[in-house]
Design a protein around this motif. Structure first.
Motif, PDB file in Angstrom:
ATOM      1  N   TYR A  54     -10.989  14.943   0.570  1.00  0.00           N
ATOM      2  CA  TYR A  54      -9.614  14.727   0.987  1.00  0.00           C
ATOM      3  C   TYR A  54      -9.374  13.230   1.173  1.00  0.00           C
ATOM      4  O   TYR A  54     -10.290  12.491   1.512  1.00  0.00           O
ATOM      5  N   TYR A  55      -8.150  12.821   0.946  1.00  0.00           N
ATOM      6  CA  TYR A  55      -7.830  11.414   1.090  1.00  0.00           C
ATOM      7  C   TYR A  55      -7.991  11.008   2.550  1.00  0.00           C
ATOM      8  O   TYR A  55      -7.463  11.660   3.450  1.00  0.00           O
ATOM      9  N   ASN A  56      -8.750   9.981   2.770  1.00  0.00           N
ATOM     10  CA  ASN A  56      -9.017   9.506   4.122  1.00  0.00           C
ATOM     11  C   ASN A  56      -8.317   8.173   4.326  1.00  0.00           C
ATOM     12  O   ASN A  56      -8.656   7.198   3.666  1.00  0.00           O
ATOM     13  N   PRO A  57      -7.349   8.102   5.238  1.00  0.00           N
ATOM     14  CA  PRO A  57      -6.622   6.842   5.416  1.00  0.00           C
ATOM     15  C   PRO A  57      -7.500   5.726   5.939  1.00  0.00           C
ATOM     16  O   PRO A  57      -7.130   4.567   5.907  1.00  0.00           O
ATOM     17  N   SER A  58      -8.684   6.061   6.434  1.00  0.00           N
ATOM     18  CA  SER A  58      -9.591   5.036   6.943  1.00  0.00           C
ATOM     19  C   SER A  58     -10.723   4.751   5.972  1.00  0.00           C
ATOM     20  O   SER A  58     -11.740   4.183   6.338  1.00  0.00           O
TER      21      SER A  58
ATOM     22  N   ILE B 203      -2.125  -2.064   7.831  1.00  0.00           N
ATOM     23  CA  ILE B 203      -0.718  -1.794   7.563  1.00  0.00           C
ATOM     24  C   ILE B 203      -0.452  -0.294   7.690  1.00  0.00           C
ATOM     25  O   ILE B 203      -1.317   0.530   7.385  1.00  0.00           O
ATOM     26  N   TYR B 204       0.744   0.032   8.152  1.00  0.00           N
ATOM     27  CA  TYR B 204       1.190   1.418   8.276  1.00  0.00           C
ATOM     28  C   TYR B 204       2.282   1.640   7.234  1.00  0.00           C
ATOM     29  O   TYR B 204       3.217   0.842   7.124  1.00  0.00           O
ATOM     30  N   PHE B 205       2.164   2.730   6.479  1.00  0.00           N
ATOM     31  CA  PHE B 205       3.074   2.883   5.348  1.00  0.00           C
ATOM     32  C   PHE B 205       3.567   4.312   5.155  1.00  0.00           C
ATOM     33  O   PHE B 205       3.872   4.734   4.048  1.00  0.00           O
ATOM     34  N   GLY B 206       3.669   5.085   6.216  1.00  0.00           N
ATOM     35  CA  GLY B 206       4.184   6.436   6.095  1.00  0.00           C
ATOM     36  C   GLY B 206       5.664   6.456   5.736  1.00  0.00           C
ATOM     37  O   GLY B 206       6.408   5.519   6.037  1.00  0.00           O
ATOM     38  N   VAL B 207       6.083   7.533   5.091  1.00  0.00           N
ATOM     39  CA  VAL B 207       7.486   7.730   4.730  1.00  0.00           C
ATOM     40  C   VAL B 207       8.161   8.644   5.751  1.00  0.00           C
ATOM     41  O   VAL B 207       9.243   8.343   6.244  1.00  0.00           O
ATOM     42  N   LEU B 208       7.521   9.747   6.063  1.00  0.00           N
ATOM     43  CA  LEU B 208       8.069  10.686   7.037  1.00  0.00           C
ATOM     44  C   LEU B 208       7.876  10.157   8.451  1.00  0.00           C
ATOM     45  O   LEU B 208       8.744  10.310   9.308  1.00  0.00           O
TER      46      LEU B 208
ATOM     47  N   ASN C  13       3.837   5.527  11.178  1.00  0.00           N
ATOM     48  CA  ASN C  13       2.519   5.304  11.741  1.00  0.00           C
ATOM     49  C   ASN C  13       1.522   6.422  11.459  1.00  0.00           C
ATOM     50  O   ASN C  13       0.400   6.392  11.963  1.00  0.00           O
ATOM     51  N   SER C  14       1.909   7.406  10.649  1.00  0.00           N
ATOM     52  CA  SER C  14       1.036   8.561  10.431  1.00  0.00           C
ATOM     53  C   SER C  14      -0.032   8.319   9.376  1.00  0.00           C
ATOM     54  O   SER C  14      -0.977   9.095   9.255  1.00  0.00           O
ATOM     55  N   ILE C  15       0.081   7.235   8.612  1.00  0.00           N
ATOM     56  CA  ILE C  15      -0.920   6.924   7.608  1.00  0.00           C
ATOM     57  C   ILE C  15      -1.059   5.407   7.531  1.00  0.00           C
ATOM     58  O   ILE C  15      -0.075   4.676   7.588  1.00  0.00           O
ATOM     59  N   SER C  16      -2.286   4.945   7.455  1.00  0.00           N
ATOM     60  CA  SER C  16      -2.534   3.505   7.476  1.00  0.00           C
ATOM     61  C   SER C  16      -3.733   3.162   6.609  1.00  0.00           C
ATOM     62  O   SER C  16      -4.506   4.041   6.208  1.00  0.00           O
ATOM     63  N   THR C  17      -3.869   1.897   6.324  1.00  0.00           N
ATOM     64  CA  THR C  17      -5.039   1.400   5.611  1.00  0.00           C
ATOM     65  C   THR C  17      -5.203  -0.067   5.958  1.00  0.00           C
ATOM     66  O   THR C  17      -4.357  -0.661   6.624  1.00  0.00           O
TER      67      THR C  17
END
Length: 318
Positions: free
Chosen positions: A189-193, A280-285, A288-292
């Protein structure tokens, strides 16, 4: 929220079902299969914002939709574009030449009904190559695809734990590929970290250019593995993107990885002094729900003056 192995079609379908507007959706194509292009209508869109981007991205990855590019010079935020397009009028397209067959394992569906209170469709079932459920040692059942409305009615029956009329199973040759293909299709699964892993380091264009300049300047004593990698025979500078030799971005990424592994002091000292890790945080919905994290040159103070148009650090600066 989507189940861990659920497809994006199934999750959006459940949203439509809960709000009694499944007939208005474009989840199912005219010929009665999972559609190649889906989007969320205005009635459901506010409900989608209750979930986080990470859950949506995972459900997309379950059908081979959103695949993150882990190369150092790629844009790790590009994967969120799939979520952006999902909520647009034209919707997002699955990377398939044809629509996806609606297949299921009734034993899996019933297990979900008992544990979750609802049935759903797993992402792996949508792949043409997957025809077998290894969890229950049985062949997947295919919904007869004749029309959009019939398939919608059949899906509602499946989700309630009943077999629809006209469904069928294919005969398998019992080869390992038939039974275990879905293990190879989706392995993680895609891991934001994931960038915290030294194997997945994202490097902004500013830092890449300065690394290139560092290696091109003057004559350096490079480790032997580096010479073998670039094809040079003496202590010479590396003419990256030049005529001797020509490096693609992929090859340059391999060179940087090699210098880390060789513990090349000249490069390591430069990296420790100049590489700055910026989150950086780049969620659309939910922003702060997804970052890298991306490494930039020294700091982000000069990002406003940078001429690189598609730098994700500039785009998502807080």
């Amino acid at each position: 929220m989507p189940e861990k192995d659920e497809s994006i079609h199934s999750f959006i379908m459940r949203l439509y079902m809960v709000h009694s507007c499944l007939k208005k959706s474009n989840i199912i194509s005219k010929d009665g299969r999972w559609s190649r292009a889906i989007n969320v209508c205005d009635e459901i869109l506010p409900k989608l914002y209750l979930y986080n981007d990470m859950d949506i991205v995972n459900s997309m990855m379950n059908i081979g939709w959103a695949v993150p590019d882990k190369s150092p010079f790629s844009d790790p935020t590009s994967i969120i574009g799939h979520v952006s397009r999902l909520i647009k009028v034209k919707g997002e397209k699955v990377n398939r030449k044809s629509h996806l067959e609606v297949k299921f394992c009734m034993a899996c569906v019933i297990e979900s009904i008992k544990s979750n209170g609802f049935g759903y469709f797993k992402g792996a079932w949508g792949f043409r190559e997957v025809r077998f459920c290894k969890d229950h040692n049985c062949t997947l059942v295919t919904v007869e695809s004749s029309s959009r409305n019939k398939t919608i009615d059949d899906i509602l029956m499946v989700c309630s734990g009943r077999y629809p009329s006209g469904c069928f199973c294919e005969l398998l040759d019992n080869s390992p590929l038939d039974k275990y293909c879905h293990e190879y299709i989706r392995t993680e699964y895609y891991n934001p970290s994931i960038v915290d892993d030294e194997n997945y380091v994202y490097i902004a264009d500013c830092l890449r250019q300065n690394i290139k300049s560092l290696l091109q300047t003057g004559r350096r004593s490079f480790p032997e593995p580096v010479f073998k990698y670039i094809g040079l025979k003496g202590n010479d500078s590396i003419y990256l993107y030049g005529s001797d030799p020509v490096f693609t971005r992929k090859e340059f990424a391999g060179l940087i990885d090699l210098m880390f592994k060789c513990k090349y002091d000249y490069f390591i000292d430069f990296w420790n002094e100049n590489a700055y890790k910026h989150k950086i945080y780049f969620g659309v919905l939910n922003r702060n729900s997804i970052s890298t994290e991306i490494y930039v040159y020294r700091n982000i103070d000069n990002c406003g003056e940078c001429v690189v148009a598609n730098c994700p650090v500039k785009e998502y600066m807080q």
